[in-house]
Each structure stands twice: as C-alpha cells, then as structure tokens.
Design an enzyme around this catalytic site. Structure first.
Site, PDB file in Angstrom:
ATOM      1  CG  HIS A 259      -2.111  -0.720   1.256  1.00 57.90           C
ATOM      2  ND1 HIS A 259      -2.555  -1.444   2.337  1.00 57.90           N
ATOM      3  CD2 HIS A 259      -3.069  -0.883   0.285  1.00 57.90           C
ATOM      4  CE1 HIS A 259      -3.711  -2.030   2.039  1.00 57.90           C
ATOM      5  NE2 HIS A 259      -4.038  -1.718   0.809  1.00 57.90           N
TER       6      HIS A 259
ATOM      7  CB  CYS B 122      -2.635   0.669   8.485  1.00 62.13           C
ATOM      8  SG  CYS B 122      -1.171   0.464   7.563  1.00 62.13           S
TER       9      CYS B 122
HETATM   10  N1  ARG Z   1      -3.704  -7.115   6.566  1.00 65.44           N
HETATM   11  C1  ARG Z   1      -4.114  -5.920   5.913  1.00 65.44           C
HETATM   12  C2  ARG Z   1      -4.106  -6.104   4.405  1.00 65.44           C
HETATM   13  O1  ARG Z   1      -3.247  -6.785   3.923  1.00 65.44           O
HETATM   14  C3  ARG Z   1      -3.237  -4.776   6.326  1.00 65.44           C
HETATM   15  C4  ARG Z   1      -3.679  -3.457   5.778  1.00 65.44           C
HETATM   16  C5  ARG Z   1      -2.781  -2.319   6.149  1.00 65.44           C
HETATM   17  N2  ARG Z   1      -3.322  -1.091   5.714  1.00 65.44           N
HETATM   18  C6  ARG Z   1      -2.648  -0.121   5.114  1.00 65.44           C
HETATM   19  N3  ARG Z   1      -3.274   0.991   4.872  1.00 65.44           N
HETATM   20  N4  ARG Z   1      -1.409  -0.238   4.739  1.00 65.44           N
HETATM   21  O2  ARG Z   1      -4.930  -5.603   3.696  1.00 65.44           O
END
Ligand code: ARG
Length: 266
Positions: free
Chosen positions: A164, A260
C-alpha cells in the site's frame, strides 16, 4: 481539530495471508494488540490532540482495524473502497454503513475498479499520489481525480512488502515527504522529484521502512511513528516535528502500523 476514524482490535488476528507480512502461524497476541492499540489512541488523543471516532468491530473481519482502507473522505463525501481480495471485500458494507450513519454522502467506483482508500491515496492539499498494482487499480485514479477535482499522480508499487502507498510514502504537513525510494520505479521517482524538491524529500533507510517508519500519522507538527525507527525520528526532529513512538509490532504481523489504523476524516 483533526478527526480520525478507528476500529478497536477486538477480532484482530491473522486468519488469511494477503501480503508478505501475514503468516497464519504467527498468531496475534490479543491482549498485547489491545494494549498497543489503546496506547496509540492515548497518544493520538492526549499528545496529538486528535478527535477519535470509534466504529464497532465485527466478528470475522480481522482487518477492519485498518480503517485507512475504508475509503477516502473529502468534506462530507466519502468514497468507499473496493478491495482486491475477497477476504476484505466484506468490510466494504460496514465502512459504507458507518459513513452513511454519520451523515456522509457515500460514493463508490465501478465494480471492476479496485481501490483501497487512504492506504493508496495520499498527498498534499493540491496534488495527490496514488499507489497501484499491488492493491488499487491504476484505472481508479482518473475517476477519483474527476470526483474530487484533484490531480492524482500514479506511482507503481514495485516491492510486495510495500503493497500500500502508506507503507512507503508519508506526506508531512510542512510539505516534506518521508519515503522509501526503492519501493518505486524510475518513473515514480522522477514524478516524485518533479513535485517535491530535493530538500523536502526525506529518504527513510530500508531497515526502518520494514519497521513501518513511513506508516506514520502526521497532524500539524506532531508525528506518531512506530517504535524502533531512530534515524527517521532524527530526520523528523531536524525538521521541527515532535515525534511520538508507539510499539505496534502486533499489527505489523498483519502488515500495518500507525497510519493504517486511522482514517483522516478531514
Ligand atoms: N492485513 C491488511 C491487508 O493486507 C493490512 C492493511 C494495512 N493497511 C494499510 N493501509 N497499509 O490488507
């Protein structure tokens, strides 16, 4: 006052593996996770002065805690995410419901366009950057640009650990950017360099990026950053930011940290 949407980690665990950080056998310690999350809330409320909006956790949706992925909020409009993986698609209705119940006009993209909210769309007041390939679809950005009347510069995410945009890119309130250069390709680096002058680009060392140094929450001059990032802390302090380190390793088991776990509502 800055308002943030959060979700308590009551059902947070590693039930599936959708990024390289997640391993089912690396189970979450629920009481440690709860303690770390509470400590993050305390820092955000008492030291940063942010207003916190808590949504209800839902059994069977372990990643609902990562509210950055709920969508993008601008004024009274909330565009709800469309997740790439079915495991997280079931969160969409809950985020949409929260926005609706709190008076937001809820917008969505076409069914075929993946877009994972503020996790992949970040920027400065006029220029936004959109991270794509790992989760969000590059084709979502022209639509978002039209809806919100902002320029969106697409940045391909080339390292699956930084899946992300908010794991490797963190715009700061003073116009500086905290980022991990190796998470981008040469086009992305050139696009970043064209918009953000060199003296404002703060490159984070990789050994701290893997401790989620870029996954920081910046409100005014206050920056909440995962613990264990001394060089990044030094970079920030040298620019006049006050840093607040928070232990978040239980959430890193799922591939997330401070940023996050929050969604900016204004
Ligand atoms: N386990 C989640 C996923 O893989 C973690 C999300 C983390 N969020 C972020 N905005 N980086 O989607």
């Amino acid at each position: 006052m800055s308002r943030l949407l959060v979700c308590p980690p009551k059902y947070f665990q590693i039930d599936y593996e959708i990024n390289p950080w997640m391993r089912r056998e690396n189970a979450v310690d629920p009481s440690r996770a709860a303690g770390q999350w509470q400590a993050l809330m305390k820092v955000l409320e008492e030291e940063v002065g942010a207003g916190i909006e808590r949504m209800q956790p839902v059994p069977g949706l372990p990643d609902l805690v990562f509210t950055a992925n709920a969508g993008v909020v601008v004024g009274r409009r909330a565009l709800v995410s469309r997740f790439r993986y079915p495991e997280r698609q079931r969160e969409e209705a809950h985020f949409a419901q929260w926005f609706r119940e709190h008076g937001y006009e809820v917008l969505t993209l076409e069914k075929t366009l993946y877009f994972e909210g503020a996790g992949d769309l970040l920027g400065f007041p006029d220029t936004w950057f959109g991270g794509y390939r790992q989760r969000s679809d590059i084709r979502s950005f022209p639509r978002l640009s039209e809806i919100f009347q902002r320029e969106i510069i697409p940045l391909e995410l080339i390292d699956s650990r930084f899946y992300h945009l908010d794991t490797c890119f963190c715009p700061l309130s003073g116009g500086e950017l905290l980022y991990l250069p190796t998470a981008f390709d040469s086009y992305g680096l050139a696009a970043i360099a064209q918009r953000i002058p060199e003296e404002r680009r703060l490159a984070v060392p990789e050994e701290e990026a893997i401790r989620f140094a870029c996954n920081a929450v910046c409100v005014g001059k206050e920056v909440v950053i995962p613990a264990g990032c001394p060089r990044t802390t030094h970079l920030l302090e040298a620019r006049g930011y006050h840093t607040h380190a928070v232990e978040l390793d239980e959430f890193m088991k799922s591939g997330g940290a401070a940023k996050c776990l929050t969604l900016a509502l204004d």
